[in-house]
Write an enzyme that holds these catalytic residues in place. Sequence first.
Site, PDB file in Angstrom:
ATOM      1  N   GLU A 115       0.839  -1.202   0.000  1.00 28.12           N
ATOM      2  CA  GLU A 115       0.000   0.000   0.000  1.00 28.12           C
ATOM      3  C   GLU A 115       0.874   1.253   0.000  1.00 28.12           C
ATOM      4  O   GLU A 115       0.961   1.985   0.981  1.00 28.12           O
ATOM      5  CB  GLU A 115      -0.977  -0.051   1.175  1.00 28.12           C
ATOM      6  CG  GLU A 115      -1.910  -1.255   1.039  1.00 28.12           C
ATOM      7  CD  GLU A 115      -3.019  -1.304   2.066  1.00 28.12           C
ATOM      8  OE1 GLU A 115      -3.308  -0.278   2.698  1.00 28.12           O
ATOM      9  OE2 GLU A 115      -3.598  -2.393   2.234  1.00 28.12           O
ATOM     10  N   GLU A 163      -9.044   4.426  -0.248  1.00 29.36           N
ATOM     11  CA  GLU A 163      -9.182   4.809   1.164  1.00 29.36           C
ATOM     12  C   GLU A 163      -8.135   5.859   1.562  1.00 29.36           C
ATOM     13  O   GLU A 163      -8.373   6.658   2.458  1.00 29.36           O
ATOM     14  CB  GLU A 163      -9.065   3.570   2.064  1.00 29.36           C
ATOM     15  CG  GLU A 163      -7.720   2.886   2.010  1.00 29.36           C
ATOM     16  CD  GLU A 163      -7.670   1.556   2.787  1.00 29.36           C
ATOM     17  OE1 GLU A 163      -8.728   1.055   3.183  1.00 29.36           O
ATOM     18  OE2 GLU A 163      -6.571   1.029   2.974  1.00 29.36           O
TER      19      GLU A 163
HETATM   20  C1  NOJ Z   1      -8.316  -1.973   5.578  1.00 30.01           C
HETATM   21  C2  NOJ Z   1      -9.133  -2.139   4.336  1.00 30.01           C
HETATM   22  O1  NOJ Z   1      -8.414  -1.783   3.202  1.00 30.01           O
HETATM   23  C3  NOJ Z   1     -10.374  -1.285   4.499  1.00 30.01           C
HETATM   24  O2  NOJ Z   1     -11.115  -1.305   3.306  1.00 30.01           O
HETATM   25  C4  NOJ Z   1     -11.158  -1.791   5.653  1.00 30.01           C
HETATM   26  O3  NOJ Z   1     -12.275  -0.978   5.834  1.00 30.01           O
HETATM   27  C5  NOJ Z   1     -10.317  -1.781   6.926  1.00 30.01           C
HETATM   28  N1  NOJ Z   1      -9.075  -2.436   6.704  1.00 30.01           N
HETATM   29  C6  NOJ Z   1     -11.028  -2.466   8.073  1.00 30.01           C
HETATM   30  O4  NOJ Z   1     -11.171  -3.824   7.792  1.00 30.01           O
HETATM   31 CA    CA Z   2      -5.912  -1.997   3.089  1.00 28.05          CA
END
Ligand code: NOJ
Ligand code: CA
Length: 693
Positions: A160, A498
């Site tokens: 990431e 995210e």
């Molecule tokens: C990381 C994941 O990429 C995300 O999508 C998720 O909401 C969180 N972990 C919690 O599981």
């Molecule tokens: Ca993740």
Amino acid sequence: MLAATLTASATVITSPSGNLRLNVDVDTSGAPFYTLDYKGKQLVEKSLLGIKSDETDFTQGFAIAGTDTTTVDRSWQPVWGEYSDVRDHFRELAVKLKAANPDREMTVRFRLFDDGLGFRYEFPVQPKNNYQTVRDEVTEFNFADNHNLYCIPGDYDTDEYLWSKTTFTQLPQAMKSYRRHSEAQRADGTSIQTPMLIKTTGDKPVYVNIHEAALKGYPAMLLDVDTAAYDMKTRLVPDRLGVAAYLQLPFNTPWRTLIVSDDARDILASQLIYNLNDPCAIEDTSWIKPQKFVGVWWEMFVGNNRTWAYSNDWLAKPGVTDYSKLESNGHHPANTENVKKYIDFAAKHGIDGVLVEGWNEGWEDWASYRKNRQFLFDKPYPDFDVEELRDYAKEKGVKIIMHHETAANAADYALQLDRAFQYMKDNNYDAVKTGYVGAIIPRSEHHTSQWMVDHVLDVAKRAADYQIMVDSHEAPRPTGLCRTWPNWLAQESARGGEFESMGGNPPSHTCILPFTRLKGGPMDYTPGLFETRLETYGEGKKSQAGSTLVRQLALYLTMPSPLQMACDLPENYERFPDAFKFIEDVPVDWSYSKYLEAEPYEYITVARRDKHSDDWYVGAITDDKARNANIDFSFLPAGVKYEATIYEDAKDADWKTNPQAYKIRKISVTNKTKLKQRLAPGGGVAIRLVPRK
Ligand code: NOJ
Ligand code: CA
């Protein structure tokens, strides 16, 4: 120079069109190696082959005992994807190598396509030892010049990262900016991971994507870089005992892959990694449904203090395990009423699924993730009524997508799996998002070591037994296994959307992912962010997405996936209903795709034909510089007039200062039309083409 090391047994094949030429041989120490030429010029210099185990040295002392060549030209029809028909056309060369003292043998099988090369090691049953404790693979990818590299740091646990565009000699400098996550990230910055991309120097650059295909029963690969020699050598991800793979022979390794072209668009179009994977292993695939989804997910990321956990009491009252005795914290989005709102929204807009994170017991324990944390996958929180929601969703024609965050306790997840999947079926769920945030349990493992590679594939296979589709997060980066297991719709395995709420992804990020990460399989990137000015979860810090609103629409085309989220909050979509129309309309499965323009890190323009209608779509994105996309519609069938609805950046749009300025216009288009379309800095364009009756 090379000629001196060639022997009479040298073995050469060319790709079907003749543009690639492969030479395989053993040198004077009996070490096998290959070279690769592209269009008459050496691209990959002498590069060694083989692996080393504690028991056996499969890297030297070999002689060529025989070769086999064949040409294969066939096609296959993926369950979903960018094309409804994929051609698999290659020349194969199998080089059988034998060594004495001790007796040992291996075959290196090469497949040379017009768009690249794949090769793997095949270990038959050995005369002596069939248990191999592998610590090292010597496979090299050696180049002759200080080429451009697009890469992220070597890491045993995460991918990431933002991408660097650098060169061999500048690599250590570029790697300095990354936080060190694991010992894989060498202090001198000379370790990177695959998939990675090379663009050679010179006036007619050649693009090379290096990765692997069909990773099974073996750890993921990294590359250690000799920045002065422009050479790269494979490093296998070890477990914490330093062992990379425990093998019982016979065994075939994953394929090492090089996708090669002097036209950047060919790298995007290449299906080479899928071609090297086994055909679909699922007989009846009718239950596998490419789909779009929304979810309570983004509420947790927008800095409004929403939590996955139901209660804050847990830590205050250690030992209390009965949730009915705990009080809700009042800001837990995975509750029945709120989820119903999302179901209503999905039903109203023709969205197939609603992802619910934070529905089950265990999130309080998240805080103590250093301990032996455990999630329960059949224990909903008291405010999440599984049966009521099951019936409600069914009535509205929407599917709820289940979430299994394991907090990286993969060992425990494996034990709960059958119960968890049965619970899903009992409650009408047929898709799951899995997650492995944290340090892997068992402690001996990394996210990409052999054990985890096997675990994650096993989850996908067992899900198939229950007719469940899978979207895995924090799993080893994909290597095309979704061809064999098409219920494995998508993975994260890269820095996703995210991060727009955690500092942002610069526009160049989604201009490089399709050249690198996406070659192994679709990504659950979570596009569709309309409110791009955000606050970081839990920190209240400002964050801004590196994108205009229109560019978020274009991502549905430039980041193809059979599983696409519309990630933003319903209220943000309701502010821009005319733009949201595009997300409602855009398909997630295609019969044909044509890449029109591409340059890694800078821009991508692609046209795709819907698998289930005669509609076409065009998407284009740019980096942080404004750009004119030159869209030549000659891909359309002759004699048909289309109504094109163009979702474009407004004149003054800019990802940073004016991200939500857009216009929607309609024009008439035929296969003679050429459109010069301006994309704002960090912007894009999304076009829907419907044939006129
Ligand atoms: C990381 C994941 O990429 C995300 O999508 C998720 O909401 C969180 N972990 C919690 O599981
Ligand atoms: Ca993740």
